[in-house]
Design a protein around this motif. Structure first.
Motif, PDB file in Angstrom:
ATOM      1  N   PHE A   3       0.794  -1.223   0.000  1.00 44.23           N
ATOM      2  CA  PHE A   3       0.000   0.000   0.000  1.00 44.23           C
ATOM      3  C   PHE A   3       0.831   1.281   0.000  1.00 44.23           C
ATOM      4  CE2 PHE A   3      -2.615  -3.380   1.720  1.00 44.23           C
ATOM      5  CZ  PHE A   3      -3.748  -3.262   0.938  1.00 44.23           C
ATOM      6  N   VAL A   4       2.159   1.136   0.015  1.00 42.47           N
ATOM      7  CA  VAL A   4       3.004   2.333  -0.046  1.00 42.47           C
ATOM      8  C   VAL A   4       3.303   2.653  -1.502  1.00 42.47           C
ATOM      9  CG1 VAL A   4       5.279   3.295   0.488  1.00 42.47           C
ATOM     10  CG2 VAL A   4       4.068   1.950   2.201  1.00 42.47           C
ATOM     11  N   ARG A   5       3.024   3.886  -1.884  1.00 40.43           N
ATOM     12  CA  ARG A   5       3.318   4.317  -3.254  1.00 40.43           C
ATOM     13  C   ARG A   5       4.798   4.630  -3.393  1.00 40.43           C
ATOM     14  NH1 ARG A   5      -1.343   7.456  -5.435  1.00 40.43           N
ATOM     15  NH2 ARG A   5      -2.202   5.978  -6.937  1.00 40.43           N
ATOM     16  N   HIS A   6       5.240   5.597  -2.569  1.00 36.47           N
ATOM     17  CA  HIS A   6       6.621   6.070  -2.628  1.00 36.47           C
ATOM     18  C   HIS A   6       6.835   7.044  -1.477  1.00 36.47           C
ATOM     19  CE1 HIS A   6       4.231   8.771  -5.444  1.00 36.47           C
ATOM     20  NE2 HIS A   6       4.484   9.524  -4.402  1.00 36.47           N
ATOM     21  N   ALA A   7       8.053   7.587  -1.417  1.00 41.11           N
ATOM     22  CA  ALA A   7       8.314   8.687  -0.489  1.00 41.11           C
ATOM     23  C   ALA A   7       8.430   9.955  -1.317  1.00 41.11           C
ATOM     24  CB  ALA A   7       9.600   8.434   0.286  1.00 41.11           C
ATOM     25  N   VAL A   8       8.077  11.078  -0.707  1.00 40.33           N
ATOM     26  CA  VAL A   8       8.208  12.340  -1.435  1.00 40.33           C
ATOM     27  C   VAL A   8       8.926  13.353  -0.546  1.00 40.33           C
ATOM     28  CG1 VAL A   8       5.906  13.173  -0.763  1.00 40.33           C
ATOM     29  CG2 VAL A   8       6.967  14.057  -2.825  1.00 40.33           C
ATOM     30  N   CYS A   9       9.836  14.104  -1.159  1.00 40.61           N
ATOM     31  CA  CYS A   9      10.628  15.080  -0.404  1.00 40.61           C
ATOM     32  C   CYS A   9       9.775  16.302  -0.083  1.00 40.61           C
ATOM     33  CB  CYS A   9      11.849  15.494  -1.222  1.00 40.61           C
ATOM     34  SG  CYS A   9      12.792  16.823  -0.443  1.00 40.61           S
ATOM     35  N   ILE A  10       9.776  16.714   1.189  1.00 41.94           N
ATOM     36  CA  ILE A  10       8.929  17.858   1.555  1.00 41.94           C
ATOM     37  C   ILE A  10       9.572  19.183   1.111  1.00 41.94           C
ATOM     38  CG2 ILE A  10       8.006  16.587   3.547  1.00 41.94           C
ATOM     39  CD1 ILE A  10       9.442  18.619   5.361  1.00 41.94           C
ATOM     40  N   ASP A  11      10.841  19.139   0.701  1.00 36.55           N
ATOM     41  CA  ASP A  11      11.499  20.364   0.249  1.00 36.55           C
ATOM     42  C   ASP A  11      11.458  20.539  -1.270  1.00 36.55           C
ATOM     43  OD1 ASP A  11      12.134  21.418   2.714  1.00 36.55           O
ATOM     44  OD2 ASP A  11      13.966  20.231   2.882  1.00 36.55           O
ATOM     45  N   CYS A  12      11.919  19.499  -2.008  1.00 33.43           N
ATOM     46  CA  CYS A  12      12.019  19.681  -3.463  1.00 33.43           C
ATOM     47  C   CYS A  12      10.941  18.916  -4.224  1.00 33.43           C
ATOM     48  CB  CYS A  12      13.410  19.283  -3.955  1.00 33.43           C
ATOM     49  SG  CYS A  12      13.689  17.505  -3.999  1.00 33.43           S
ATOM     50  N   GLY A  13      10.134  18.109  -3.516  1.00 35.02           N
ATOM     51  CA  GLY A  13       9.019  17.431  -4.174  1.00 35.02           C
ATOM     52  C   GLY A  13       9.401  16.178  -4.942  1.00 35.02           C
ATOM     53  N   GLN A  14      10.672  15.843  -4.952  1.00 37.59           N
ATOM     54  CA  GLN A  14      11.134  14.647  -5.659  1.00 37.59           C
ATOM     55  C   GLN A  14      10.486  13.388  -5.065  1.00 37.59           C
ATOM     56  OE1 GLN A  14      14.583  14.504  -7.479  1.00 37.59           O
ATOM     57  NE2 GLN A  14      15.047  12.338  -7.254  1.00 37.59           N
ATOM     58  N   THR A  15      10.034  12.463  -5.936  1.00 31.22           N
ATOM     59  CA  THR A  15       9.545  11.193  -5.408  1.00 31.22           C
ATOM     60  C   THR A  15      10.680  10.178  -5.433  1.00 31.22           C
ATOM     61  OG1 THR A  15       8.779  10.420  -7.540  1.00 31.22           O
ATOM     62  CG2 THR A  15       7.174  11.585  -6.182  1.00 31.22           C
ATOM     63  N   VAL A  16      10.680   9.325  -4.402  1.00 29.76           N
ATOM     64  CA  VAL A  16      11.774   8.394  -4.183  1.00 29.76           C
ATOM     65  C   VAL A  16      11.150   7.039  -3.863  1.00 29.76           C
ATOM     66  CG1 VAL A  16      13.862   7.998  -2.818  1.00 29.76           C
ATOM     67  CG2 VAL A  16      12.939  10.310  -2.988  1.00 29.76           C
ATOM     68  N   ALA A  17      11.731   5.957  -4.394  1.00 28.75           N
ATOM     69  CA  ALA A  17      11.247   4.633  -4.022  1.00 28.75           C
ATOM     70  C   ALA A  17      11.461   4.434  -2.523  1.00 28.75           C
ATOM     71  CB  ALA A  17      11.995   3.555  -4.808  1.00 28.75           C
ATOM     72  N   ALA A  18      10.424   3.907  -1.831  1.00 33.32           N
ATOM     73  CA  ALA A  18      10.509   3.781  -0.370  1.00 33.32           C
ATOM     74  C   ALA A  18      11.218   2.486   0.005  1.00 33.32           C
ATOM     75  CB  ALA A  18       9.109   3.834   0.232  1.00 33.32           C
ATOM     76  N   ARG A  19      12.524   2.492  -0.069  1.00 27.59           N
ATOM     77  CA  ARG A  19      13.299   1.317   0.364  1.00 27.59           C
ATOM     78  C   ARG A  19      13.620   1.461   1.849  1.00 27.59           C
ATOM     79  NH1 ARG A  19      15.977   2.913  -4.122  1.00 27.59           N
ATOM     80  NH2 ARG A  19      17.771   3.511  -2.849  1.00 27.59           N
ATOM     81  N   PRO A  20      13.850   0.312   2.530  1.00 28.06           N
ATOM     82  CA  PRO A  20      14.039   0.393   3.983  1.00 28.06           C
ATOM     83  C   PRO A  20      15.208   1.286   4.389  1.00 28.06           C
ATOM     84  CG  PRO A  20      14.067  -1.913   3.249  1.00 28.06           C
ATOM     85  CD  PRO A  20      13.870  -1.066   2.032  1.00 28.06           C
ATOM     86  N   GLU A  21      16.249   1.368   3.565  1.00 33.26           N
ATOM     87  CA  GLU A  21      17.435   2.102   3.994  1.00 33.26           C
ATOM     88  C   GLU A  21      17.362   3.600   3.707  1.00 33.26           C
ATOM     89  OE1 GLU A  21      17.240  -0.159   1.712  1.00 33.26           O
ATOM     90  OE2 GLU A  21      18.270   0.437  -0.126  1.00 33.26           O
ATOM     91  N   ILE A  22      16.380   4.052   2.901  1.00 28.58           N
ATOM     92  CA  ILE A  22      16.345   5.492   2.636  1.00 28.58           C
ATOM     93  C   ILE A  22      15.822   6.243   3.857  1.00 28.58           C
ATOM     94  CG2 ILE A  22      15.997   5.354   0.120  1.00 28.58           C
ATOM     95  CD1 ILE A  22      13.074   6.599   1.652  1.00 28.58           C
TER      96      ILE A  22
END
Ligand SMILES: *Cc1c(COP(=O)(O)O)cnc(C)c1O
Ligand SMILES: [Zn+2]
Length: 408
Positions: A3-22
């Motif tokens: 159910f997780v889409r991704h992570a998104v940066c609250i500063d630059c808006g970049q979307t990032v794959a939500a891997r455990p180490e990020i």
């Protein structure tokens, strides 16, 4: 993580794959938000589904958590019992404080006696997924003791940095749970910097909450529970104490996620409470400018954070909720410890009673109306800091062991 889409940066808006180490944005180093597929959650999670689910820990909300289904099941089966803390109606305290409806969420009843267990259990879950078995953190006390306890249960090793002033009860917990403990001769800021350097040097998994978005997702389970315990009737206000700002940001994220998943139909307003002797987040809220570090002049050690690492998410939460921010003195905190103990039978550590002290003050100054419903989040147990308990309540009367002489 279905159910997780991704992570998104609250500063630059970049979307990032939500891997455990990020933990932070690879592009700009900014903080990340975990974003879910709310439509998919709507299809598999409903009030009815939850009501029929027996799981009595924070892992009952697996669809709304950033872990694999198997990890949630494993944590539920093998971890400490984190979450499921009671929500008490508090009519006496409501009358005392002049509020129509008041509830106390006693998160001091978590396994290591603070709300931080929710984040630490999440840290253990993410470390399991990342295949790591050594975790480190710096803390004013509760993040550390909860990490040490939850890691002990999972058979993981912990390296903990605490400021020298951490109360003995919390340090005792660390040592009993078998952590490697470093008592840093400096304030929380110095402790944090030392831990960050050591984490980099030795490559440990990082449980420092402010920069790890998963931990906030753990803390948000307090909000999920409150909503479910109130049969999905959202309170008007949620009073909570603020140090680093992860708890308030996490609780707000919890309500927002529930809203997006269609489980609640409105959001509460946050009543953010800081100690007057250490309130850099509120100062930044009012000035609108960048956060200015502040001295750590309060006995509420768990929220004595002069240089918060997570002000952005906290500020955003208070603003988005159209929240109220109040500061309280140490005397008001001690008075709130007595009031809560006497009227509810709940023993709060100073940082936890701060939420109630803020509620009392907000009512006195008419910053919130009498005709409202409030949940006051009590974030840690008073037995962690007995010295301040005695300071709040006073010493008992000394009597001779003589039945003849004894009178009331
Ligand atoms: C950590 C903590 C808080 C505040 O949480 P932050 O994320 O630092 O704002 C409040 N009360 C207790 C007991 C805590 O341990
Ligand atoms: Zn970024």
């Amino acid at each position: 993580m279905k159910f997780v889409r991704h992570a998104v940066c609250i500063d630059c808006g970049q979307t990032v794959a939500a891997r455990p180490e990020i933990t932070t944005c690879p592009a700009c180093g900014g903080l990340l938000d975990i974003i879910y597929d709310y439509e998919a959650i709507k299809r598999s999670l409903s009030r009815r589904v939850l009501a029929a689910r027996p799981e009595p820990t924070m892992w009952r909300y697996a669809e709304l958590l950033p872990v694999e289904t198997e990890t949630a099941a494993r944590m539920a089966a093998e971890g400490l019992r984190v979450g499921n803390s009671p929500l008490y109606p508090a009519p006496n305290l409501a009358a005392e404080t002049g509020i129509r409806t008041l509830y106390i969420k006693d998160d001091g009843q978590n396994p290591t006696a603070s709300l931080k267990d929710r984040a630490s259990a999440m840290a253990v879950a993410k470390a399991l997924e990342a295949g790591r078995n050594v975790i480190a953190c710096s803390s004013t006390g509760n993040a550390a003791s909860s990490l040490a306890g939850n890691c002990a249960r999972a058979g993981m090793e912990t390296y903990i940095f605490v400021p020298e002033r951490a109360p003995k009860g919390k340090v005792a917990q660390l040592l009993i749970f078998g952590a490697h403990v470093f008592s840093v001769q400096g304030d929380y800021g110095a402790t944090f910097r030392l831990s960050a350097a050591a984490i980099k040097k030795y490559g440990w998994y990082n449980r420092n909450a402010a920069i790890n978005p998963y931990l906030l997702e753990g803390k948000k389970t307090a909000a999920l529970e409150i909503a479910e315990q109130l049969d999905w009737q959202v309170p008007d206000y949620l009073a909570l104490s603020v140090g680093d700002g992860c708890t308030i940001a996490g609780v707000w994220k919890g309500f927002c996620d529930l809203y997006h998943a269609g489980l609640i139909d409105r959001l509460p307003r946050l009543l953010s409470v800081q100690a007057a002797g250490c309130c850099p987040i509120h100062n930044a809220l009012r000035s609108g400018g960048p956060l200015q570090p502040m001295a750590e002049n309060t006995l509420a050690d768990s929220i004595a954070v002069g240089m918060p690492r997570n002000p952005k998410k906290a500020l955003r939460a208070i603003r988005e909720s159209n929240g109220v921010a109040v500061e309280v003195s140490d005397d008001e905190i001690l008075a709130a410890m007595r009031l809560l103990g006497k009227s509810c039978g709940v023993f709060a550590e100073p940082a936890a009673a701060t939420a109630l002290a803020g509620l009392v003050r907000a009512r006195k100054e008419n910053r919130i109306p009498a005709a409202c419903s409030v949940v006051c989040l009590i974030s840690g147990n008073g037995l962690k800091d007995v010295a301040n308990g005695i300071r709040a309540a006073g010493e008992p009367r000394l009597v001779a062991p003589s039945p003849e002489e004894f009178t009331l």
